[in-house]
Design an enzyme around this catalytic site. Structure first.
Site, PDB file in Angstrom:
ATOM      1  N   ALA A  61      11.726  47.163 -17.920  1.00  0.00           N
ATOM      2  CA  ALA A  61      11.984  48.466 -18.545  1.00  0.00           C
ATOM      3  C   ALA A  61      11.640  48.367 -20.029  1.00  0.00           C
ATOM      4  O   ALA A  61      11.707  47.280 -20.610  1.00  0.00           O
ATOM      5  CB  ALA A  61      13.454  48.821 -18.364  1.00  0.00           C
ATOM      6  N   GLY A 100      12.825  44.925 -14.707  1.00  0.00           N
ATOM      7  CA  GLY A 100      12.290  46.037 -13.922  1.00  0.00           C
ATOM      8  C   GLY A 100      10.920  45.726 -13.348  1.00  0.00           C
ATOM      9  O   GLY A 100      10.533  46.269 -12.307  1.00  0.00           O
ATOM     10  N   GLU A 103      11.635  43.937 -10.272  1.00  0.00           N
ATOM     11  CA  GLU A 103      12.241  44.900  -9.339  1.00  0.00           C
ATOM     12  C   GLU A 103      11.152  45.785  -8.713  1.00  0.00           C
ATOM     13  O   GLU A 103      11.214  46.123  -7.535  1.00  0.00           O
ATOM     14  CB  GLU A 103      13.298  45.733 -10.059  1.00  0.00           C
ATOM     15  CG  GLU A 103      14.497  44.863 -10.456  1.00  0.00           C
ATOM     16  CD  GLU A 103      15.559  45.632 -11.208  1.00  0.00           C
ATOM     17  OE1 GLU A 103      15.297  45.971 -12.374  1.00  0.00           O
ATOM     18  OE2 GLU A 103      16.622  45.900 -10.630  1.00  0.00           O
ATOM     19  N   GLU A 123      17.929  40.675 -17.155  1.00  0.00           N
ATOM     20  CA  GLU A 123      18.726  41.800 -17.671  1.00  0.00           C
ATOM     21  C   GLU A 123      20.065  41.347 -18.239  1.00  0.00           C
ATOM     22  O   GLU A 123      20.556  41.915 -19.219  1.00  0.00           O
ATOM     23  CB  GLU A 123      18.983  42.833 -16.568  1.00  0.00           C
ATOM     24  CG  GLU A 123      17.774  43.679 -16.202  1.00  0.00           C
ATOM     25  CD  GLU A 123      16.909  43.077 -15.104  1.00  0.00           C
ATOM     26  OE1 GLU A 123      16.975  41.843 -14.893  1.00  0.00           O
ATOM     27  OE2 GLU A 123      16.170  43.828 -14.459  1.00  0.00           O
TER      28      GLU A 123
HETATM   29  C1  LIG Z   1      17.512  50.561 -14.722  1.00  0.00           C
HETATM   30  C2  LIG Z   1      16.951  49.493 -15.661  1.00  0.00           C
HETATM   31  C3  LIG Z   1      16.836  48.114 -15.026  1.00  0.00           C
HETATM   32  C4  LIG Z   1      15.853  47.286 -15.697  1.00  0.00           C
HETATM   33  C5  LIG Z   1      16.104  46.716 -16.887  1.00  0.00           C
HETATM   34  C6  LIG Z   1      15.073  45.915 -17.542  1.00  0.00           C
HETATM   35  O1  LIG Z   1      13.977  45.716 -17.074  1.00  0.00           O
HETATM   36  S1  LIG Z   1      15.501  45.302 -19.028  1.00  0.00           S
HETATM   37  C7  LIG Z   1      14.060  44.409 -19.582  1.00  0.00           C
HETATM   38  C8  LIG Z   1      13.899  43.136 -18.854  1.00  0.00           C
HETATM   39  N1  LIG Z   1      12.804  42.393 -19.402  1.00  0.00           N
HETATM   40  C9  LIG Z   1      12.990  41.418 -20.302  1.00  0.00           C
HETATM   41  O2  LIG Z   1      14.078  41.077 -20.654  1.00  0.00           O
HETATM   42  C10 LIG Z   1      11.737  40.777 -20.845  1.00  0.00           C
HETATM   43  C11 LIG Z   1      11.769  40.792 -22.348  1.00  0.00           C
HETATM   44  N2  LIG Z   1      10.590  40.224 -22.922  1.00  0.00           N
HETATM   45  C12 LIG Z   1      10.371  38.902 -23.006  1.00  0.00           C
HETATM   46  O3  LIG Z   1      11.138  38.094 -22.549  1.00  0.00           O
HETATM   47  C13 LIG Z   1       9.158  38.450 -23.734  1.00  0.00           C
HETATM   48  O4  LIG Z   1       8.771  39.486 -24.612  1.00  0.00           O
HETATM   49  C14 LIG Z   1       7.943  38.123 -22.816  1.00  0.00           C
HETATM   50  C15 LIG Z   1       8.260  36.841 -22.026  1.00  0.00           C
HETATM   51  C16 LIG Z   1       7.646  39.265 -21.885  1.00  0.00           C
HETATM   52  C17 LIG Z   1       6.686  37.877 -23.704  1.00  0.00           C
HETATM   53  O5  LIG Z   1       6.975  36.899 -24.677  1.00  0.00           O
HETATM   54  P1  LIG Z   1       5.964  36.634 -25.868  1.00  0.00           P
HETATM   55  O6  LIG Z   1       6.528  35.483 -26.637  1.00  0.00           O
HETATM   56  O7  LIG Z   1       4.599  36.538 -25.342  1.00  0.00           O
HETATM   57  O8  LIG Z   1       5.989  37.939 -26.760  1.00  0.00           O
HETATM   58  P2  LIG Z   1       7.211  38.585 -27.557  1.00  0.00           P
HETATM   59  O9  LIG Z   1       8.524  38.243 -26.975  1.00  0.00           O
HETATM   60  O10 LIG Z   1       7.020  38.355 -29.003  1.00  0.00           O
HETATM   61  O11 LIG Z   1       6.965  40.142 -27.250  1.00  0.00           O
HETATM   62  C18 LIG Z   1       5.790  40.802 -27.686  1.00  0.00           C
HETATM   63  C19 LIG Z   1       6.147  42.225 -28.044  1.00  0.00           C
HETATM   64  O12 LIG Z   1       6.541  42.912 -26.858  1.00  0.00           O
HETATM   65  C20 LIG Z   1       7.802  43.517 -27.038  1.00  0.00           C
HETATM   66  N3  LIG Z   1       8.494  43.526 -25.744  1.00  0.00           N
HETATM   67  C21 LIG Z   1       8.592  42.520 -24.869  1.00  0.00           C
HETATM   68  N4  LIG Z   1       9.253  42.916 -23.765  1.00  0.00           N
HETATM   69  C22 LIG Z   1       9.564  44.219 -23.974  1.00  0.00           C
HETATM   70  C23 LIG Z   1      10.237  45.186 -23.207  1.00  0.00           C
HETATM   71  N5  LIG Z   1      10.708  44.914 -21.975  1.00  0.00           N
HETATM   72  N6  LIG Z   1      10.395  46.403 -23.712  1.00  0.00           N
HETATM   73  C24 LIG Z   1       9.922  46.712 -24.933  1.00  0.00           C
HETATM   74  N7  LIG Z   1       9.277  45.838 -25.710  1.00  0.00           N
HETATM   75  C25 LIG Z   1       9.097  44.597 -25.229  1.00  0.00           C
HETATM   76  C26 LIG Z   1       8.485  42.646 -28.067  1.00  0.00           C
HETATM   77  O13 LIG Z   1       9.524  43.341 -28.715  1.00  0.00           O
HETATM   78  C27 LIG Z   1       7.331  42.345 -28.988  1.00  0.00           C
HETATM   79  O14 LIG Z   1       7.115  43.471 -29.788  1.00  0.00           O
HETATM   80  P3  LIG Z   1       6.619  43.347 -31.300  1.00  0.00           P
HETATM   81  O15 LIG Z   1       7.608  42.424 -31.977  1.00  0.00           O
HETATM   82  O16 LIG Z   1       5.253  42.728 -31.219  1.00  0.00           O
HETATM   83  O17 LIG Z   1       6.658  44.735 -31.829  1.00  0.00           O
END
Ligand SMILES: CCC/C=C/C(=O)SCCNC(=O)CCNC(=O)[C@H](O)C(C)(C)COP(=O)([O-])OP(=O)([O-])OC[C@H]1O[C@@H](n2cnc3c(N)ncnc32)[C@H](O)[C@@H]1OP(=O)([O-])[O-]
Length: 716
Positions: A61, A100, A103, A123
């Site tokens: 998400a 997500g 999912e 999450e």
């Molecule tokens: C009903 C709902 C149920 C579902 C809930 C969910 O899915 S909850 C979500 C569950 N998902 C997670 O928890 C995954 C969260 N993400 C991660 O763990 C890591 O970002 C990665 C492993 C995807 C990539 O790592 P990497 O070291 O290669 O890169 P990096 O970490 O530096 O990120 C690069 C840029 O992308 C941005 N950004 C990233 N993800 C999101 C996002 N979901 N959204 C928005 N932005 C996101 C990040 O802020 C950064 O922006 P900036 O600073 O450039 O403006």
């Protein structure tokens, strides 16, 4: 958005487009809904593949959208609709399938991934649960036990592990999209009932209740007040015991509670803070995106005590060749024996087949002449460090970066004795250095952008969260710790016991209270620093005011009595023996405190938990405002990342500055004023705090901008 294309042979390809990680924003969800409809309606399409642009399936998400009103099609019905499609749908997973994103893949009938892909339901780390059916589908696919592990920890798994667990159907070293297209063509027309996870029973072990109870007590113990891990276990209990539709209802209910909790907001703030600190900037205007880092392949560490050994391991794990230098023969022999074993253990923990780096041990400082970067980790003594830096400056080839692992000494003074002060920075690691995530990268007025960029880049390679901070005594973390420790000691003088103070802090969420922590790290560390500062030692009068401020000699007296903490088996608590870990209250300490109070004419009063938290935490927070005011930290996110990753601040409380915002700046100011005393300068509210309150207490996300404006107008 998402694009739709029809490939030869009746396969519809739906591609998610939302760089950098194809998060499921409103536009992407709308794109998927439209594309699925198109695939359903097109009679020529017999199967569907969903993939992500630029080699990334989906990062989940869009976390940025959580702060605003919900727009676009909701995720849950979209995911249900994909599962219900009567043509085979495969997820082609490259890069990441997280939250997500996974999912979405679980709603597909098949999952095919590239071998380098990473999958997970993280999450819980954002204060949520997999609320788009993940808590109900994953256990039906891989069984309750494995799902409990993945969902309550949020850990990422490799494609190989996901295949073994049964999350994936196939893994390939070549193009996952091509393989998925070929695969869905081969299964077109086959029945899909057994591929719809929502229709399957949840495989559970026979003793399911006892498993769930055990996991619940483990997460409660591990997460100290965090709501999300508990909600995850509850959702999985529903998956194990209820039909799918009722399980989904429970998932929705739990998600709604979490979504609106302060903890989710704090954890999402912590997620973005971790990313903000990577985009460092210096007062000179040098920044992460206009400074070039050197790529280090050969480094040296000087001093092989506890810190030095951990740093050697951290460097070697990244594949860097390390020259490990220790001039004391006995210490060198011990390090040569211990370090390779530490490296092997840590490589095993990180699932690396073999430790990548090569370590050579030496007692000769001359052996560092060919390295590109040196990290000094000798005893915390300025004159010794100055000698080492002078020596290094003459031994190393020109251009070598010289770093110090000092925890608070003056970087500029060290730089001044070298031939290239611009190449000197602090790299302040936290014990154990190969495990702890925090790295303070300390720049002095003369540190070059290249030196800061290189240290930050090296930290990233080591898996650390690097935070660039200015040079001042204690830098950020230890400077803020000082008033916190001071207040804890004052509370003992006034009537509290070590256990009372610790329990209040542990209940707040710290893994260890201040006195247990002090016993663990050794009371003599602070004692030595206070002696150097002339606050204690022979010839210093034993009063409760020193150098013009209130002072508590309690910790000095503990050290004088030989109570140095766990290593001596006695400190603020008693242990089974030297090196013992289980802290028990010690009647000796209670008598010691009573005697001390009597000697100083102090009458013990009853102290509330609220007062303990206010005095310790608000003193620390107030110093955080001073640090922002002094531009030692670039923004509140930097301070919060330091406290979350290095000082055990509960992540679900965001960090000290985020906490201040949540409590209300007006209240913090009012309580500081209330506790303030002329000879306790740490409780005098900072000018920045006062100005923020006067400006209507803007939210923490606006402070950076506020500070910059105030600075321009010279109000700070
Ligand atoms: C009903 C709902 C149920 C579902 C809930 C969910 O899915 S909850 C979500 C569950 N998902 C997670 O928890 C995954 C969260 N993400 C991660 O763990 C890591 O970002 C990665 C492993 C995807 C990539 O790592 P990497 O070291 O290669 O890169 P990096 O970490 O530096 O990120 C690069 C840029 O992308 C941005 N950004 C990233 N993800 C999101 C996002 N979901 N959204 C928005 N932005 C996101 C990040 O802020 C950064 O922006 P900036 O600073 O450039 O403006």
């Amino acid at each position: 958005m998402a694009t739709y294309s029809r490939l030869p042979g009746s396969v519809a390809l739906i591609t998610l487009h939302n760089p950098p990680v194809n998060a499921l924003s409103a536009a992407v969800r709308q794109g998927i809904v439209d594309a699925v409809q198109r695939a359903l309606k097109d009679p020529k399409v017999t199967s569907v593949v969903i993939c992500g642009q630029n080699g990334k399936f989906c990062g989940g998400a869009d976390i940025r959208e959580f702060a605003g009103p919900m727009l676009g099609p909701p995720l849950v019905p979209m995911i249900h609709a994909i599962e219900a499609v009567d043509k085979p749908v495969a997820a082609a997973i490259e890069g990441v399938a997280l939250g997500g994103g996974l999912e979405l893949a679980l709603a597909c009938h098949y999952r095919i991934a590239h071998s380098k892909a990473v999958l997970g339901l993280p999450e819980v780390t954002l204060g949520l649960l997999p609320g788009a059916g993940g808590s109900q589908r994953l256990p039906r696919l891989i069984g309750l036990t494995a799902a409990l592990d993945l969902i309550t920890t949020g850990r990422h798994v490799s494609a190989a592990e996901a295949l073994k667990l049964g999350v994936l159907d196939q893994v390939t070293d070549s193009n996952a999209v091509d393989l998925a297209v070929e695969f869905v063509r081969s299964v077109a027309g086959q029945p899909l009932d057994s591929r719809r996870l929502s229709t399957l029973p949840c495989p559970c072990p026979p003793d399911v209740d006892s498993l769930l109870d055990k996991v619940m007590s483990k997460v409660r113990q591990r997460s100290r007040g965090a709501l999300a891990p508990v909600a995850c276990v509850r959702a999985l209990r529903a998956a194990a015991s209820l039909p799918y539709a009722q399980g989904m209802e429970k998932e929705r209910e739990l998600m709604a509670t979490l979504f609106n909790s302060g903890q989710a907001r704090a954890l999402q703030y912590a997620f973005f803070s971790q990313r903000v600190v990577g985009k460092w900037s210096l007062p000179s205007g040098a920044r992460w995106d206009n400074s070039t880092a050197r790529i280090i392949s050969k480094a040296a560490v000087i001093g092989l005590g506890t810190m030095g050994r951990g740093i050697v391991v951290a460097l070697a794990l990244t594949g860097i060749s390390v020259v490990a230098v220790e001039t004391q023969e006995k210490q060198l022999a011990e390090a040569s024996r211990v370090v390779p074993a530490m490296l092997q253990r840590e490589a095993g923990r990180r699932r690396l087949a073999t430790p990548p780096g090569v370590i050579s041990f030496s007692s000769n400082l001359q052996d560092v002449s060919e390295v590109e970067l040196v990290i000094e980790a000798v005893f915390e003594d300025m004159s010794l460090k100055l000698q080492v830096f002078k020596h290094l400056s003459s031994v190393c080839r020109p251009g070598t970066l010289l770093c110090s692992n000092t925890s608070g000494l003056d970087i500029d003074q060290l730089a001044a004795v070298t031939q290239s002060p611009g190449l000197v920075v602090g790299m302040h690691f936290f014990a154990p250095a190969h495990v702890m995530k925090l790295l303070e990268v300390v720049y002095g007025p003369r540190s070059s952008p290249e030196a800061v960029a290189t240290a930050m880049q090296l930290g990233k390679r080591m898996g650390k969260v690097g935070v660039a901070v200015g040079n001042c005594p204690g830098f950020v973390g230890n400077r803020m710790l000082k008033p916190y420790l001071e207040q804890a000691n004052f509370l003992l003088e006034e009537g509290a016991t070590p256990r009372q103070v610790d329990e209040a802090l542990e209940e707040f969420g710290f893994p260890m209270g201040v006195f247990r922590m002090s016993d663990l790290s050794g009371l003599d560390v602070g004692w030595r620093i206070r002696k150097e500062a002339g606050l204690t030692g022979p010839g210093v009068e034993s009063t409760r005011t020193r150098q013009g401020r209130r002072y508590s000699p309690l910790p000095d007296q503990m050290c004088e009595a030989g109570r140095l903490g766990q290593k001596t088996g006695k400190g603020w608590y008693q242990y089974d023996g030297p090196g013992g870990r289980v802290a028990r209250s010690d009647p000796w300490v209670h008598i010691f405190l009573e005697t001390y109070r009597a000697e100083h004419g102090l009458v013990a009063r009853s102290i509330t938990l609220e007062e303990i938290l206010e005095r310790c935490l608000y003193a620390l927070i107030n110093e955080g405002f001073n640090i922002l005011q002094d531009a030692v930290a670039a923004g509140p996110e930097d301070i919060d990342a330091i406290y979350v990753f290095g000082y055990g601040w509960p992540r679900h409380r965001g960090g000290p500055m985020f906490h201040a915002d949540q409590v209300g700046l007006g209240r913090i100011l009012q309580r500081l004023n209330q506790h303030s005393h002329p000879d306790v300068p740490h409780l005098k509210p900072s000018t920045l705090l006062r100005r923020l309150v006067a400006a209507g207490s803007p939210p923490v996300q606006k402070w950076r901008e506020f500070i910059n404006k105030e600075r321009v107008h010279s109000q700070l």
